[in-house]
Structure formats: C-alpha cells, structure tokens
Design an enzyme around this catalytic site. Structure first.
Site, PDB file in Angstrom:
ATOM      1  N   HIS A 134       0.785  -1.253  -0.034  1.00 15.58           N
ATOM      2  CA  HIS A 134       0.179   0.078   0.187  1.00 15.58           C
ATOM      3  C   HIS A 134       1.068   1.048   0.077  1.00 15.58           C
ATOM      4  CE1 HIS A 134      -3.796   2.377   1.162  1.00 15.58           C
ATOM      5  NE2 HIS A 134      -2.741   3.241   1.787  1.00 15.58           N
ATOM      6  N   GLU A 135       1.992   1.220   0.653  1.00 14.39           N
ATOM      7  CA  GLU A 135       3.038   2.361   0.884  1.00 14.39           C
ATOM      8  C   GLU A 135       3.503   2.513  -0.549  1.00 14.39           C
ATOM      9  OE1 GLU A 135       2.499   4.427   3.212  1.00 14.39           O
ATOM     10  OE2 GLU A 135       1.269   3.512   4.547  1.00 14.39           O
ATOM     11  N   HIS A 138       1.683   4.312  -2.818  1.00 12.46           N
ATOM     12  CA  HIS A 138       1.432   5.711  -2.724  1.00 12.46           C
ATOM     13  C   HIS A 138       2.636   6.446  -3.388  1.00 12.46           C
ATOM     14  CE1 HIS A 138      -1.909   6.625  -0.156  1.00 12.46           C
ATOM     15  NE2 HIS A 138      -1.457   5.718   0.853  1.00 12.46           N
ATOM     16  N   GLU A 199      -6.615   6.824  -1.173  1.00  7.52           N
ATOM     17  CA  GLU A 199      -6.222   5.645  -0.437  1.00  7.52           C
ATOM     18  C   GLU A 199      -7.085   4.186  -1.326  1.00  7.52           C
ATOM     19  OE1 GLU A 199      -5.202   4.945   3.139  1.00  7.52           O
ATOM     20  OE2 GLU A 199      -4.233   6.507   1.897  1.00  7.52           O
ATOM     21  N   ASP A 203      -5.018   1.134  -2.585  1.00  4.29           N
ATOM     22  CA  ASP A 203      -5.313  -0.282  -2.020  1.00  4.29           C
ATOM     23  C   ASP A 203      -5.502  -1.257  -3.402  1.00  4.29           C
ATOM     24  OD1 ASP A 203      -5.677   0.321   0.616  1.00  4.29           O
ATOM     25  OD2 ASP A 203      -7.969   0.529   0.421  1.00  4.29           O
TER      26      ASP A 203
END
Length: 485
Positions: A134-135, A138, A199, A203
């Site tokens: 997930h990070e 980003h 977000e 995801d």
C-alpha cells in the site's frame, strides 16, 4: 523549481513537530484536489535529495533500527514487492522504526518506514506485505508529489513541511499545534490525510503488487478489519496508521471484494518473518521477565515451527540479560539442528562477541561468511568482531565488500571512522565520523568533526580539498536552518 538541499533539510525538520490529528477545529488543515501529475515538478536527482534530507531528519527525531538482520529482512520484502510494482526500476529504501505505535508511512524519494509495533501485531507475513505494498503504491502513484504540485506556488520549505505533515501523524498534540501554526503562517490551508481517492487507488494498486509478489491478497482486508475492530480499545489514542489511513467499512468491503477475485490458496509465512518478529519483540521489550514468559508459553504449546522460533526468542532474551552460557546452549542446539538457517549460527557468533570471546566470534563469523558470502548482516557483525581484536586492516577490507546500498547507510561511515581511528589516521577517522553525524541529522557535530579532521596530522592536498568542500556544505546547511528557525 529548484529544490535546494539546505531548504529541504530545514523544511523537513518540521517532522519534529508532526501535525496533531486532534488539533483545534479552527486549525483544521484542508488540501485541495490533487489532480493529475505531469511528473515535471521534481526531477529524479531532486527527488533523491529530497528523500535523503527526509531520512536525515527522521534519524535525528525517532529511533530507527540499526540491527543488520532486521534491516536485511525488511529491505528484502520491500524489494520483492517493488519488483512487481508499477516502477520496478525505481530506488526504494525500507526501514523499521523502533516504536510501539502502529504506523507505516511513505516518504519522498521512496523512503518507506514501518513501525515495530505494526510488525508485531501482524499475524501473517502477507499482512505486513500488504501494508508495505500500500505504501509503495502511494509512491508509485506519486500521491505526495501530486499534493505538492497542486500547490506549486508555495515556497519549498512550506511545501516540504506539508509533505512531512501528511506522512507522519502526531506524537504530541502540543507540538503538532506548533507545526500547524508554522504552516498557516503562510495563509495557506492543507489537509493532512490522503484523500479517499488516493487511499482507494493505493489499495487497488497495492493489492495487485501483493498478488504478483505471491503474497495473500486477502490479507489486506483482513488486517484492515482487525485494525478497525481494535480501535474500540484505544479511545482517544487511535493508532497513527488509522489517523493518516482511515479504515472504513466501505474500504474494507472494497478490498475484500477485490481480493475475492483472486484464486484461493495457502500462503505460508517465511521462517525469516517469524524470527524477525521474535528479534523485534526482544529488542523493543522493556521487561525481559515478561518476554521470557511469553516465549516459554509458546515453546510449551505452539506448533513445531512456533516452538523453534520461541527457543530462538528465549536465547535472544537470555543474551540481552547477559546470561551467555544459557544463550550459547540454546543457539548451539539450534545451529546444529538447522545448519542452513543463518539466524541461529549468527546468534551463536553474536553470543561469543557479547561475551568478549572475540577469537571464537571471529572463527564463527568466518565460517558464516564462507557459507553465506552475500549476507550483509553477517559481514557487518564480522567487521565489529575484527575491530574488537584490533584487526582494522581486515575490517576495512571487508567493509569495502559491502554492497553500494549498505555503504549508503550511516553504520558504514561509523564503522569506517572506527577503522581509521585504529589505523592511526585521525583525519580520515574524523572525516567519516562527520559523515555519520550528518547522515543522522546532527549537522553541528558533523561540522565539529570536519574541523578536527582539518587540524589532524597527515592531511594531504586532496583530503584538504574534500574536507573544505564538506565543511562549506555543512555550514551552509546549518546557516539555512538557523535563518528559518
């Protein structure tokens, strides 16, 4: 727009004062729509400088893991995920923050931190991988830079401070309020959390990376759901990860629905994951008695693998308590039973090192290096044992066999400084100690070490030029920081 390292260092020093999630209503920070990124705001070279400045600031403010085995594990998992991401060729640096708070964050330049508290609450390796994926998303989707681009008219310090605020939640409401006041002095308002769209995108992209890396896609909604359910026990002290990455029923439902599109199969944890968790538990524990009880309870009733890991944890706890004979016995048995698992033999060698049986430690590390010639964690411990017995020349030789990535870590400069000290080359020793201090956010100490190097014997013309350049650079950094305090 040129990003100056000195301005970045100052701006990211606001990481010291993370934005308070519970700030007063009249200080609420709102960020405009991020929009599409053209990718022209920051060049790769500037992004690299940005990330390095961010990492230096972190070193001076939070406790970043220095254990080579833990670092090697988290970097290995991260690189496995990056290889299956949208940007497999981009540099990423993964690290563990030794904090019990449940948190993870993606910084500029691909610097991704995971708190030890988050690692310990994961129940499967895929859960940890899901947070990291997930990070990574980003970063690959450039969410931070899209936020900055939307405010491209801002000064670099304000933009950098805003990004830092987005990345890290509050450890202190009072200090967070100070950061808000600093940012709002420019009469601009921002939002500290990623948007719902960000977000959702992280995801989606992260789950694809997770599945392509052969981790369980279902671990993402499972972990999010457990975090959401656990919030009832936190009251006002909601984990930082949930403050900056809000978990809603809709988000859990979306990720679960997406995960169900992948075929079901078993995803066994690696033994390295279990052993790393055990080591982190010992490293971060403040009560060895409780830690011993924890591992003893598992060794009596867990699965075969859990009992093995518990024995390893017991040995590490005894070693921390300086009960060398008991730790030696446990690690001897484990190393004999599982000769192909490097952690047990490494722990055995480390026991001899801590017990000051240096020649025994060196012999054990030599054998380990023969068996695992590319194991950087083993090499770093071997270097430490060589320095203990005064073999600085061999320590230097081994240091320069480390990978370029390891040579960028602060520990490399720290060890090299010790090597040159023992080789009676004070100028070089002070020079590399200065680099260590600078890498860990201690610019004043770096300046002092450079000045000591300049006054040392044996400074030739080439070294004098290097020292002068570094001194000017450090002084400029410090002056810029003072002007903006």
């Amino acid at each position: 727009m040129k990003i100056k390292p000195s301005a970045i260092t100052l701006a990211l020093s606001l990481v010291l004062f993370p934005i308070a999630h519970q700030a007063a209503e009249n200080s609420k920070i709102e960020l405009p729509d991020m929009g599409d990124s053209t990718g022209t705001l920051i060049s790769p070279a500037e992004e690299k400088e940005y990330g390095e400045a961010f990492f230096r600031s972190l070193h001076s403010q939070i406790s970043i893991n220095q254990d080579a085995e833990i670092q090697q594990y988290i970097q290995t998992i991260g690189e496995k995920l990056v290889a299956n991401s949208d940007l497999p060729g981009n540099p990423f640096h993964f690290f563990v923050v030794l904090e019990n708070d449940i948190n993870a964050f993606a910084g500029p330049g691909g610097y991704i931190g995971v708190n030890s508290g988050l690692i310990l609450i994961t129940e499967q390796e895929s859960e940890l991988a899901s947070v990291m994926a997930h990070e990574i998303a980003h970063v690959t989707q450039r969410h931070l830079y899209r936020a900055a681009e939307a405010q491209s008219r801002l000064s670099i310090p304000t933009m950098a401070a805003t990004l830092a605020a987005i990345l890290l939640g509050s450890q202190s409401p009072a200090m967070g309020q100070a950061a808000i006041m600093a940012i709002q002095a420019g009469s601009v308002q921002f939002q500290i959390d990623f948007t719902r769209e960000n977000e959702k995108e992280a995801d989606r992209v992260g789950m694809q990376t997770l599945a392509d890396s052969h981790f369980d896609p279902r671990s993402m909604p499972t972990f999010f759901e457990r975090l959401q359910q656990s919030t009832r026990y936190y009251g006002q002290n909601i984990p930082e990860f949930l403050q900056t990455h809000p978990v809603t029923a809709s988000r859990i439902s979306d990720t679960r629905g997406r995960a169900e599109t992948y075929p079901y199969k078993q995803y066994p944890d690696s033994l390295s994951y279990q052993l790393t968790k055990a080591k982190i538990r010992v490293l971060t524990s403040t009560d060895n008695t409780d830690t011993l009880k924890y591992f003893k309870s598992i060794s009596a009733q867990g699965t075969t693998e859990q009992r093995i890991v518990a024995r390893y944890g017991l040995g590490l706890t005894l070693l921390k308590d300086e009960k060398f004979a008991e730790a030696e016995s446990i690690f001897q048995t484990l190393a004999q039973e599982y000769p192909n698992q490097p952690q047990y033999a490494t722990a055995l060698a480390h026991t001899a090192l801590d017990a000051k049986n240096y020649q025994v430690a060196i012999a054990r590390y030599k054998k380990l290096i023969e068996q695992y010639p590319n194991n950087e964690a083993v090499k770093l411990e071997y270097i430490s044992s060589l320095l203990k017995v005064g073999d600085a020349e061999q320590a230097r030789n081994v240091l320069f066999t480390l990978s370029p990535k390891t040579q960028l870590l602060p520990v490399f400069s720290e060890l090299l400084a010790e090597v040159y000290s023992k080789l009676n080359q004070p100028a070089e020793s002070h020079r590399y100690l200065a680099e260590y201090y600078y890498a860990t956010g201690q610019t004043k100490d770096a300046i002092l070490q450079i000045k000591l190097a300049q006054k040392s014997k044996g400074v030739n013309f080439q070294l004098a030029s290097i020292l002068n350049d570094r001194l000017n650079y450090f002084l400029n950094q410090e002056q810029e920081a003072r002007r903006n305090r």
